[in-house]
Design an enzyme around this catalytic site. Structure first.
Site, PDB file in Angstrom:
ATOM      1  N   THR A   1       0.836  -1.190   0.000  1.00  0.00           N
ATOM      2  CA  THR A   1       0.000   0.000   0.000  1.00  0.00           C
ATOM      3  C   THR A   1       0.871   1.239   0.000  1.00  0.00           C
ATOM      4  OG1 THR A   1      -0.108   0.306   2.391  1.00  0.00           O
ATOM      5  CG2 THR A   1      -1.660  -1.261   1.422  1.00  0.00           C
TER       6      THR A   1
ATOM      7  N   SER B   1       0.892   3.463   2.131  1.00  0.00           N
ATOM      8  CA  SER B   1       1.248   3.894   3.480  1.00  0.00           C
ATOM      9  C   SER B   1       2.221   2.949   4.163  1.00  0.00           C
ATOM     10  CB  SER B   1      -0.014   4.006   4.349  1.00  0.00           C
ATOM     11  OG  SER B   1      -0.643   2.741   4.447  1.00  0.00           O
ATOM     12  N   CYS B   2       2.518   1.806   3.544  1.00  0.00           N
ATOM     13  CA  CYS B   2       3.355   0.807   4.201  1.00  0.00           C
ATOM     14  C   CYS B   2       4.401   0.289   3.246  1.00  0.00           C
ATOM     15  CB  CYS B   2       2.513  -0.355   4.726  1.00  0.00           C
ATOM     16  SG  CYS B   2       3.506  -1.635   5.514  1.00  0.00           S
ATOM     17  N   GLY B   3       5.622   0.763   3.380  1.00  0.00           N
ATOM     18  CA  GLY B   3       6.662   0.361   2.456  1.00  0.00           C
ATOM     19  C   GLY B   3       7.283  -0.974   2.777  1.00  0.00           C
TER      20      GLY B   3
ATOM     21  N   CYS C   1       5.537  -3.709   3.941  1.00  0.00           N
ATOM     22  CA  CYS C   1       4.599  -4.813   3.783  1.00  0.00           C
ATOM     23  C   CYS C   1       5.111  -5.757   2.697  1.00  0.00           C
ATOM     24  CB  CYS C   1       3.217  -4.302   3.411  1.00  0.00           C
ATOM     25  SG  CYS C   1       2.487  -3.209   4.642  1.00  0.00           S
TER      26      CYS C   1
END
Length: 281
Positions: free
Chosen positions: A112, A114-116, A118
């Site tokens: 996503t 917002s989440c590098g 993941c």
């Protein structure tokens, strides 16, 4: 602004007043990054500066150490229903002798905006060993210079002015000169684009610089700063505990809550020169 923004209909309510009108939104699209023809990662990003994004991502993931490690980068494959290139697939060719990415770097599903981190293969893959440690960087920045960075960053956020929906990251000199600013729907992408700019302009390690971000200082952003040899990471919001722990281990200065004339310095305080009246109590 091209593919960076898009217009969509919206119903706006202000009390009992109703208006139907188009609104400007930031574009979010997937970018598939390939290395030597092999898919490596897919991230949701704001289109633009994709080559910088790729360079920054590969450096902060430890795949490359400098721009010389990349031979070429080109868009390929991805087409829309009409057969036009979507510019959403980028293939990077490594230079001769550069080892391909390790398995732990691969991200096998969409990350996503917002989440590098993941999709990492394991937690161990997150803690990377940098070739450009900031620990020995003797740069000193005055509190007056630091106090001015958030306003300079905000004034340069042109796409944010139009959409209100973007993160920003910028690289500054110790004297407060802004070298580059990048905006993106993902905070980690904005930082990768800044780092990628430094890679393509032969500024790695980015010694004597300050990385300023518009949100919080997460572990991943601290890691990216360390991987690029950036000695100071400053944020308008809070750092995470893990970001501060990493900073203490690696010699990175982390500054949080940099707003107005106040800040919190969490590590390597020796890099900040504070005047007698420089910080609010």
């Amino acid at each position: 602004m091209g593919r960076i923004t898009a217009r969509r209909p919206v119903v706006r309510l202000r009390g009992e007043h109703r208006v139907e009108r188009p609104d400007t939104l930031v574009v979010e699209e997937p970018l598939e990054l390939r290395v030597d023809g092999k898919a490596l990662a897919v991230t949701m990003r704001t289109p633009g500066h994709d080559v910088e994004l790729a360079h920054g991502f590969l450096l902060t993931e430890g795949v490359i150490a400098s721009g010389a490690d990349i031979a070429a980068a080109r868009y390929c494959d991805g087409v829309d229903d009409e057969g036009a290139n979507t510019y959403n697939v980028l293939d990077v060719t490594l230079a001769d002798g550069v080892a391909p990415p390790e398995t732990g770097v691969e991200r096998n599903f969409y990350t996503t905006s917002s989440c590098g981190v993941c999709g990492k293969g394991s937690l161990d893959a997150i803690r990377l060993r940098t070739k450009h440690s900031p620990a020995s960087d003797a740069v000193v920045v005055t509190s007056e210079i630091l106090f001015g960075l958030p306003d300079t960053l905000r004034a340069a956020q042109k796409v944010f002015d139009a959409t209100g929906g973007l993160h920003a990251a910028a690289l500054f000199t110790a004297e407060g000169e802004m070298l580059v600013l990048r905006e993106d729907v993902g905070r980690h992408n904005a930082v990768d684009k800044v780092v990628g700019w430094a890679v393509t302009n032969d500024r790695i390690p980015a010694r004597g610089s300050v990385l300023m971000v518009s949100g919080r200082a997460s572990f991943e952003l601290a890691q990216k700063a360390v991987m690029a040899g950036i000695p100071i990471l400053a944020a308008v919001s809070a750092p995470s505990s893990l970001a501060v722990d990493l900073a203490a281990e690696s010699g990175l200065t982390v500054i949080g809550f940099l707003r107005g004339r106040s800040m919190n310095i969490y590590s390597r305080t020796d890099r900040v020169e504070v005047s007698d009246d420089g910080v609010d109590q």
